[in-house]
Design a protein around this motif. Structure first.
Motif, mmCIF file in Angstrom:
data_model
loop_
_atom_site.group_PDB
_atom_site.id
_atom_site.type_symbol
_atom_site.label_atom_id
_atom_site.label_comp_id
_atom_site.label_asym_id
_atom_site.label_seq_id
_atom_site.Cartn_x
_atom_site.Cartn_y
_atom_site.Cartn_z
ATOM 1 N N ILE A 11 81.869 0.985 -45.467
ATOM 2 C CA ILE A 11 80.883 1.528 -44.421
ATOM 3 C C ILE A 11 82.751 1.626 -43.148
ATOM 4 O O ILE A 11 82.559 2.434 -42.466
ATOM 5 C CB ILE A 11 80.388 1.143 -43.623
ATOM 6 N N ALA A 12 83.332 0.930 -42.663
ATOM 7 C CA ALA A 12 84.199 0.762 -41.792
ATOM 8 C C ALA A 12 85.860 1.193 -41.584
ATOM 9 O O ALA A 12 85.404 2.089 -40.911
ATOM 10 C CB ALA A 12 84.511 -1.313 -41.505
ATOM 11 N N GLY A 13 86.026 1.553 -43.288
ATOM 12 C CA GLY A 13 87.128 2.251 -44.034
ATOM 13 C C GLY A 13 86.354 3.631 -43.409
ATOM 14 O O GLY A 13 87.678 4.445 -42.967
ATOM 15 N N ILE A 39 95.415 5.309 -40.615
ATOM 16 C CA ILE A 39 96.308 4.278 -41.931
ATOM 17 C C ILE A 39 95.422 3.010 -41.919
ATOM 18 O O ILE A 39 95.170 2.556 -43.280
ATOM 19 C CB ILE A 39 97.615 3.749 -41.728
ATOM 20 N N LEU A 40 94.223 2.054 -40.834
ATOM 21 C CA LEU A 40 93.486 1.168 -40.954
ATOM 22 C C LEU A 40 92.715 1.995 -42.363
ATOM 23 O O LEU A 40 91.799 1.067 -42.992
ATOM 24 C CB LEU A 40 92.932 0.057 -39.876
ATOM 25 N N GLY A 41 91.851 2.933 -41.465
ATOM 26 C CA GLY A 41 90.691 3.573 -42.314
ATOM 27 C C GLY A 41 90.672 3.158 -43.351
ATOM 28 O O GLY A 41 90.041 3.060 -44.250
ATOM 29 N N PHE A 44 90.833 -0.571 -45.294
ATOM 30 C CA PHE A 44 89.813 -0.986 -45.349
ATOM 31 C C PHE A 44 88.973 -0.615 -46.450
ATOM 32 O O PHE A 44 87.894 -0.443 -47.192
ATOM 33 C CB PHE A 44 89.051 -0.728 -44.190
ATOM 34 N N PHE A 45 89.032 1.221 -46.423
ATOM 35 C CA PHE A 45 87.923 2.132 -47.463
ATOM 36 C C PHE A 45 88.258 1.465 -48.892
ATOM 37 O O PHE A 45 87.439 1.385 -50.152
ATOM 38 C CB PHE A 45 87.999 3.688 -47.236
ATOM 39 N N PHE A 46 89.137 1.505 -49.577
ATOM 40 C CA PHE A 46 90.012 1.380 -50.473
ATOM 41 C C PHE A 46 89.795 -0.403 -50.931
ATOM 42 O O PHE A 46 89.628 -0.517 -52.182
ATOM 43 C CB PHE A 46 91.667 1.691 -50.768
ATOM 44 N N ALA A 47 89.999 -1.032 -49.864
ATOM 45 C CA ALA A 47 89.885 -2.688 -50.491
ATOM 46 C C ALA A 47 88.352 -2.578 -50.828
ATOM 47 O O ALA A 47 88.164 -3.172 -51.459
ATOM 48 C CB ALA A 47 90.249 -3.696 -49.119
#
Length: 61
Positions: A11-13, A39-41, A44-47
């Motif tokens: 969700i955060a990503g 890039i951070l999104g 985080f999304f793929f993590a």
């Protein structure tokens, strides 16, 4: 516990990715560089997706 963390990261990503894309195209001003937010999104999304996909449910017997 890992599923909850994966869900939160996903969700955060997603939110970071949307804010980064909107910042790149100029319709939203964020506190940091829109490229960094995007890039951070993505990270985080793929993590989060990786945590949700690869972990088995250990809470159930």
């Amino acid at each position: 516990m890992i599923k909850i963390l994966g869900f939160i990261l996903t969700i955060a990503g997603g939110i970071g990715l949307v804010m980064g894309i909107l910042g790149v195209f100029g319709s939203m001003e964020v506190g940091i560089s829109p490229w960094a937010m995007g890039i951070l999104g993505i990270v985080f999304f793929f993590a989060g997706i990786g945590l949700l996909k690869n972990r088995k449910d250990t809470d159930q017997n």
